[in-house]
Enzyme design. Structure first.
Site, short mmCIF file in Angstrom:
data_model
loop_
_atom_site.label_atom_id
_atom_site.label_comp_id
_atom_site.label_asym_id
_atom_site.label_seq_id
_atom_site.Cartn_x
_atom_site.Cartn_y
_atom_site.Cartn_z
N ARG A 1 -4.30 0.54 -15.93
CA ARG A 1 -5.71 0.88 -15.63
C ARG A 1 -6.07 2.23 -16.22
O ARG A 1 -5.24 3.14 -16.25
CB ARG A 1 -5.93 0.91 -14.11
CG ARG A 1 -5.96 -0.46 -13.50
CD ARG A 1 -6.09 -0.38 -11.99
NE ARG A 1 -4.91 -0.91 -11.34
CZ ARG A 1 -4.58 -0.69 -10.06
NH1 ARG A 1 -5.34 0.07 -9.30
NH2 ARG A 1 -3.48 -1.20 -9.56
N ARG B 1 -2.20 -7.16 3.80
CA ARG B 1 -2.79 -6.04 3.09
C ARG B 1 -4.13 -6.50 2.53
O ARG B 1 -4.19 -7.51 1.82
CB ARG B 1 -1.85 -5.64 1.95
CG ARG B 1 -2.37 -4.45 1.18
CD ARG B 1 -1.44 -4.09 0.08
NE ARG B 1 -1.92 -2.86 -0.52
CZ ARG B 1 -1.26 -2.20 -1.44
NH1 ARG B 1 -0.10 -2.62 -1.86
NH2 ARG B 1 -1.76 -1.10 -1.94
N HIS C 1 -4.84 2.95 -1.57
CA HIS C 1 -3.45 3.34 -1.25
C HIS C 1 -3.32 3.97 0.13
O HIS C 1 -2.37 4.68 0.42
CB HIS C 1 -2.88 4.33 -2.31
CG HIS C 1 -2.60 3.68 -3.63
ND1 HIS C 1 -2.89 4.29 -4.82
CD2 HIS C 1 -2.06 2.49 -3.93
CE1 HIS C 1 -2.54 3.50 -5.82
NE2 HIS C 1 -2.03 2.39 -5.30
N GLU D 1 4.90 0.48 2.45
CA GLU D 1 3.63 -0.05 2.94
C GLU D 1 3.82 -1.26 3.85
O GLU D 1 3.10 -1.41 4.84
CB GLU D 1 2.74 -0.43 1.73
CG GLU D 1 2.23 0.80 1.00
CD GLU D 1 1.90 0.57 -0.46
OE1 GLU D 1 2.82 0.22 -1.22
OE2 GLU D 1 0.74 0.73 -0.84
N ASN E 1 1.20 -9.74 1.17
CA ASN E 1 0.48 -8.88 0.22
C ASN E 1 0.12 -9.77 -0.98
O ASN E 1 0.93 -9.98 -1.88
CB ASN E 1 1.39 -7.72 -0.19
CG ASN E 1 0.72 -6.77 -1.16
OD1 ASN E 1 -0.43 -6.99 -1.57
ND2 ASN E 1 1.43 -5.73 -1.54
#
Ligand code: ADP
Length: 402
Positions: A240, A92, A180, A378, A11
């Site tokens: 963010r 990812r 996501h 994940e 990732n």
């Protein structure tokens, strides 16, 4: 996967490359991080029992030479796991575009297509693709798989995916891609085990971490999500901004004299909880603080989650279950409590004791909506995809029998 075989999960982000290795029976054997890329890179690896296997400075020609860092990581892994023991690598990848509704084995043609999507995610996509290219050159015998954050959302109907923009701009790539998705896919699978009835009906999953978004699922398939074209939109996040008025962009550029790069840096790195509180993007710090600005940050975060819960319930035309996941969703019982208080109009009632314990089911018996806390994973989702896509490859058949 046969004994002795391993799958590497990568990732790659802007300043770090997180990785994990899964072994026989799909247990995580180790995980770690190449951190401080661009400054003083270090390799840290942790075993499944939590013990630190290594934590060293890395040598490289320049601090951001990813080539050197990947080479050293692979050398360390091969020394530790045994040469030839890595049978697949799963990555990812932020954007798979509209054409990828699931993971893919990376061929030269796939890589070229993914490189073509860089302008859609200039902050994330190049970092995600760099290790793939390097590993294709250095370890061409190991099959690599890309899992996209956008893929799970390709079931979103056109009406929810369409922006109110001219056709030529939409045709050029202005869509709600959603993100996501790897986490949502994992949670959708877990929910089938935890509450098959809820999984088959109308559910909202709130992935609340540093990056946060929510997804509406009907029968386990995404029908709407809060992130759109970029991972900047939707909820207020750690650093963010979340949703803004597009007119604000014009004002920043024209009236405030900000450059495009300065606006981008502000929206990605200096906004959200960090921007409102003025001191931290970490929910733990905000919850522990008495400062008014910290309270405002939490209040804004909770407000936006609750209004998006309303919007996603409208997209679903009803709601049967709500699932909290990721760092804040799994651990911050006070934040869950505040969100659920604002969702009383939907019939949400939580059991305060179960909520404090981070139990799996935190709604009261009398709640019209079942509320769950389900940890996401994940990397495990990526490992499962990498295994299922590569196990039939001739390369692996040979290896499994040799
Ligand atoms: P990322 O998006 O980087 O994967 P995570 O899912 O790890 O982020 O979530 C990070 C967020 O979770 C941070 O805001 C952190 O403060 C929050 N968090 C983690 N543990 C707790 C806790 N015990 N209580 C409150 N917030 C927590």
């Amino acid at each position: 996967m046969a004994e002795g075989e391993h799958i590497l999960i990568v990732n790659a982000g802007s300043s770090s490359i997180k990785f994990a290795v899964f072994e026989h029976e799909m247990e995580r054997a180790l995980h770690g991080e190449v951190e401080g890329i661009g400054m003083r890179p270090r390799l840290k690896v942790v075993a499944s029992d939590g013990s630190v296997l290594t934590d060293v400075r890395m040598d490289c020609r320049s601090a951001d030479s990813i080539d050197d860092l990947i080479r050293q990581l692979m050398t360390w892994l091969e020394n530790h796991l045994g040469e030839e023991s890595l049978t697949a690598i799963g990555h990812r990848v932020a954007i798979g575009g509209l054409e990828h509704s699931g993971p893919v084995i990376i061929t030269a043609a796939v890589l070229k297509r993914l490189q073509g999507l860089v302008p859609l995610a200039p902050m994330h996509q190049p970092r995600n693709l760099e290790p793939i290219e390097i590993l294709q050159a250095s370890h061409p015998q190991i099959p690599q798989v890309a899992c996209f954050d956008t893929a799970f959302h390709r079931t979103i109907p056109a009406v929810a995916e369409r922006y109110g923009l001219p056709k030529q701009i939409r045709d050029a790539g202005a869509h709600r891609y959603g993100f996501h998705g790897i986490s949502y896919e994992y949670i959708a699978g877990r929910l089938q085990v935890v509450d098959a009835q809820a999984a088959a009906s109308k559910t909202v999953i709130a992935h609340l971490g540093n990056g946060s978004s929510m997804c509406a699922l009907k029968g386990g398939r995404s029908v709407a999500t809060t992130m759109g074209f970029s991972p900047l939109s939707g909820l207020i996040m750690g650093t963010r901004s979340g949703d803004l008025d597009p007119g604000l962009m014009i004002w920043l550029l024209r009236e405030q004299g900000m450059s495009i790069d300065a606006v981008e840096a502000m929206l990605y790195h200096d906004s959200g909880l960090q921007g409102i509180s003025g001191f931290s993007n970490d929910m733990r710090d905000l919850l522990a603080s008495e400062m008014p600005a910290a309270k405002q940050a939490i209040e804004s975060f909770v407000y936006k989650v609750s209004t998006e819960l309303g919007a996603l319930s409208a997209a679903l035309e009803g709601l049967d279950a709500l699932v909290f996941t990721a760092g804040i969703g799994e651990n911050a019982c006070r934040v869950r409590e505040l969100i659920c208080q604002r969702a009383r109009w939907l019939g949400v009632k939580i059991d305060a004791r179960e909520n404090k314990k981070n139990s799996t089911l935190i709604s009261a018996d009398s709640s019209a909506i079942r509320v769950y806390v389900i940890p996401t994973n994940e990397e495990r989702m990526i490992a499962l995809h990498a295994l299922s896509l590569t196990r039939k490859l001739p390369y692996n058949r040979q290896r499994a029998t040799s």
